[in-house]
Motif scaffolding. Structure first.
Motif, PDB file in Angstrom:
ATOM      1  N   PRO A   1     -33.977  17.690  16.400  1.00  0.00           N
ATOM      2  CA  PRO A   1     -32.937  18.113  15.457  1.00  0.00           C
ATOM      3  C   PRO A   1     -33.341  19.434  14.820  1.00  0.00           C
ATOM      4  O   PRO A   1     -34.526  19.677  14.555  1.00  0.00           O
ATOM      5  CB  PRO A   1     -32.922  16.973  14.425  1.00  0.00           C
ATOM      6  N   GLU A   2     -32.382  20.277  14.555  1.00  0.00           N
ATOM      7  CA  GLU A   2     -32.678  21.626  14.097  1.00  0.00           C
ATOM      8  C   GLU A   2     -33.584  21.639  12.865  1.00  0.00           C
ATOM      9  O   GLU A   2     -34.498  22.464  12.762  1.00  0.00           O
ATOM     10  CB  GLU A   2     -31.369  22.366  13.796  1.00  0.00           C
ATOM     11  N   LEU A   3     -33.358  20.726  11.949  1.00  0.00           N
ATOM     12  CA  LEU A   3     -34.137  20.764  10.713  1.00  0.00           C
ATOM     13  C   LEU A   3     -35.626  20.530  10.934  1.00  0.00           C
ATOM     14  O   LEU A   3     -36.464  20.957  10.137  1.00  0.00           O
ATOM     15  CB  LEU A   3     -33.590  19.748   9.708  1.00  0.00           C
ATOM     16  N   GLU A   4     -35.998  19.848  12.042  1.00  0.00           N
ATOM     17  CA  GLU A   4     -37.403  19.514  12.276  1.00  0.00           C
ATOM     18  C   GLU A   4     -38.264  20.748  12.568  1.00  0.00           C
ATOM     19  O   GLU A   4     -39.475  20.733  12.338  1.00  0.00           O
ATOM     20  CB  GLU A   4     -37.530  18.540  13.451  1.00  0.00           C
ATOM     21  N   TYR A   5     -37.634  21.810  13.048  1.00  0.00           N
ATOM     22  CA  TYR A   5     -38.408  22.986  13.458  1.00  0.00           C
ATOM     23  C   TYR A   5     -38.986  23.766  12.283  1.00  0.00           C
ATOM     24  O   TYR A   5     -39.919  24.558  12.471  1.00  0.00           O
ATOM     25  CB  TYR A   5     -37.543  23.914  14.304  1.00  0.00           C
ATOM     26  N   SER A   6     -38.468  23.555  11.075  1.00  0.00           N
ATOM     27  CA  SER A   6     -38.857  24.438   9.962  1.00  0.00           C
ATOM     28  C   SER A   6     -39.402  23.687   8.753  1.00  0.00           C
ATOM     29  O   SER A   6     -39.444  24.236   7.651  1.00  0.00           O
ATOM     30  CB  SER A   6     -37.645  25.276   9.533  1.00  0.00           C
TER      31      SER A   6
ATOM     32  N   ASP B   1     -44.839  23.946  11.332  1.00  0.00           N
ATOM     33  CA  ASP B   1     -43.527  23.953  11.988  1.00  0.00           C
ATOM     34  C   ASP B   1     -43.653  23.462  13.423  1.00  0.00           C
ATOM     35  O   ASP B   1     -44.676  23.685  14.092  1.00  0.00           O
ATOM     36  CB  ASP B   1     -42.953  25.370  12.018  1.00  0.00           C
TER      37      ASP B   1
ATOM     38  N   ASP C   1     -35.104  19.804  22.086  1.00  0.00           N
ATOM     39  CA  ASP C   1     -34.335  18.609  21.744  1.00  0.00           C
ATOM     40  C   ASP C   1     -34.640  18.006  20.383  1.00  0.00           C
ATOM     41  O   ASP C   1     -34.146  16.919  20.066  1.00  0.00           O
ATOM     42  CB  ASP C   1     -34.500  17.521  22.817  1.00  0.00           C
TER      43      ASP C   1
ATOM     44  N   ARG D   1     -40.727  26.271  18.711  1.00  0.00           N
ATOM     45  CA  ARG D   1     -39.431  26.431  19.388  1.00  0.00           C
ATOM     46  C   ARG D   1     -39.570  26.282  20.902  1.00  0.00           C
ATOM     47  O   ARG D   1     -38.555  26.188  21.608  1.00  0.00           O
ATOM     48  CB  ARG D   1     -38.841  27.797  19.054  1.00  0.00           C
TER      49      ARG D   1
END
Length: 412
Positions: free
Chosen positions: A304-309, A295, A302, A298
């Protein structure tokens, strides 16, 4: 059959090259090897490795070799992407190609010479390593050449073909006999005015690479547990075969992942099981490389939200359920799939390739066939009556989209 992962470091993401910590890399690779995977895809960031056209940093090359050697110690082979290029919504281009030094990435001779020298140097540094698979020219470089990029370097399809040929030759000069190829995002297969064409992907390089992401409209239209979502990767593999000039050209599912919330976290493992199971039913598959290993922290801003998980493992190297799904697939014995005898006709004209995109007639017809229990492949319209071509591929039935889809209301 190869099973691997796109290596995103647990600490620092790809910025880890600025503070390279081999002990941290080794710990990352230990956790990946424990899943039973056999290879990683590695991403040097181009501006960090070649900050000036005439400077390819020796220390950066040494760090790449050290990473490859650490992978070898853990039984992992390594593919290296050269021109990064574009990763996870960020562009990484050296200053000598932008603003005051703005030059076309694909047609400027000085830029091309610099790129070729860089790729040749990376390949040569690893050429004697037994675990070096080969080079990927770059990650989804086609996104720089057309809309929707905010500042594209406009080129023709002929320009793209010349550039790819030059870059692949540089990789082969640096490391003869390895597998060298290039990778486009799915606009190459779906976008009518994209200068990197299906023919480039299916005919240039030693194998065809496809990147399957269902946030392209597939999940939005059909839902996370739908036939198109669970078979999208297999569709791209089979779609690529229409343009190949050889009957059994290997196809590498080089990127596939479970993007939340379109694929909810609670369904990610089931998505992985279905996607892998379906793509393993495609003949001539070289391997599956999941996106991604860890992952994104955090602490980094900056994305995109989907990239974090998207990781198989968390930032503290704990495997998720989706990691277990990939590990289980890697453990299973591989049975060579039977030939797909039914071929759906697709347009050979790249200006009509949007028919293959989500919502297009080819796309909808393919998944109608799948839902009906058929195992389809594809064939170009210009080859649909070529008995020799069909026989070599084992195709015994050819259907067109209008034979599969119901007639629209009103008879049109």
């Amino acid at each position: 059959m190869r099973f691997g992962v796109n290596y995103t470091p647990s600490e620092g993401w790809f910025h880890h090259w600025l503070d390279f910590d081999l002990d941290s890399v080794r710990a990352d690779l230990d956790a990946l090897a424990a899943l039973g995977l056999d290879h990683i895809r590695v991403f040097p960031l181009w501006p960090y490795f070649q900050p000036n056209r005439a400077l390819i940093r020796p220390r950066a090359i040494d760090q790449l070799v050290a990473l490859a050697d650490a992978a070898a110690e853990r039984g992992l082979d390594v593919n290296v992407d050269g021109l990064q290029g574009h990763v996870s919504s960020f562009d990484f281009l050296p200053a000598w190609t932008r603003t005051w030094h703005r030059r076309n990435l694909f047609t400027d001779r000085d830029v091309s010479d610099g790129q070729a020298a860089y790729l040749r140097t990376l390949a040569a540094a690893l050429a004697d390593r037994p675990n070096f698979i080969g080079m990927t020219v770059g990650n989804e470089v086609n996104q720089f050449a057309a809309d929707p990029h905010p500042d594209p370097d406009r080129i023709t399809a002929e320009d793209a073909g010349r550039w790819l040929t030059l870059m692949l030759a540089a990789c082969a000069e640096g490391a003869p006999g390895r597998i060298h190829q290039h990778a486009s995002y799915d606009a190459a297969w779906y976008q009518d005015d994209q200068p990197f064409t299906p023919g480039h992907s299916a005919r240039l390089g030693d194998l065809t690479a496809v990147h399957s992401w269902v946030f392209n409209g597939t999940a939005q239209r059909h839902g996370a547990d739908s036939v198109p979502v669970e078979h999208h990767a297999a569709y791209l593999v089979e779609l690529s075969k229409a343009w190949a000039d050889t009957a059994h050209r290997p196809v590498w599912l080089q990127e596939v992942g479970a993007p939340a919330p379109l694929v909810p976290a609670g369904r990610a493992a089931a998505f992985a099981e279905a996607t892998i199971g379906n793509v393993l039913d495609c003949p001539d598959l070289w391997g599956v490389t999941w996106w991604c290993s860890y992952d994104v922290s955090r602490d980094l801003a900056d994305f995109p939200e989907l990239e974090y998980s998207l990781g198989l493992l968390t930032g503290d190297r704990r495997p998720k359920d989706i990691a277990a799904a990939l590990a289980e697939a890697a453990r299973q014995p591989y049975a060579t799939p039977t030939v797909r005898g039914t071929a759906l006709v697709v347009p050979a004209d790249p200006a009509r390739r949007s028919r293959c995109a989500p919502g297009g007639t080819v796309f909808d017809a393919y998944f109608r066939l799948v839902a009906d229990g058929v195992r389809p492949t594809t064939v170009l319209d210009v080859r649909a009556d070529d008995k020799e071509h069909l026989a070599v591929r084992g195709i015994t039935e050819v259907v067109t989209p209008d034979q599969v889809l119901p007639t629209p209301q009103g008879g049109r």
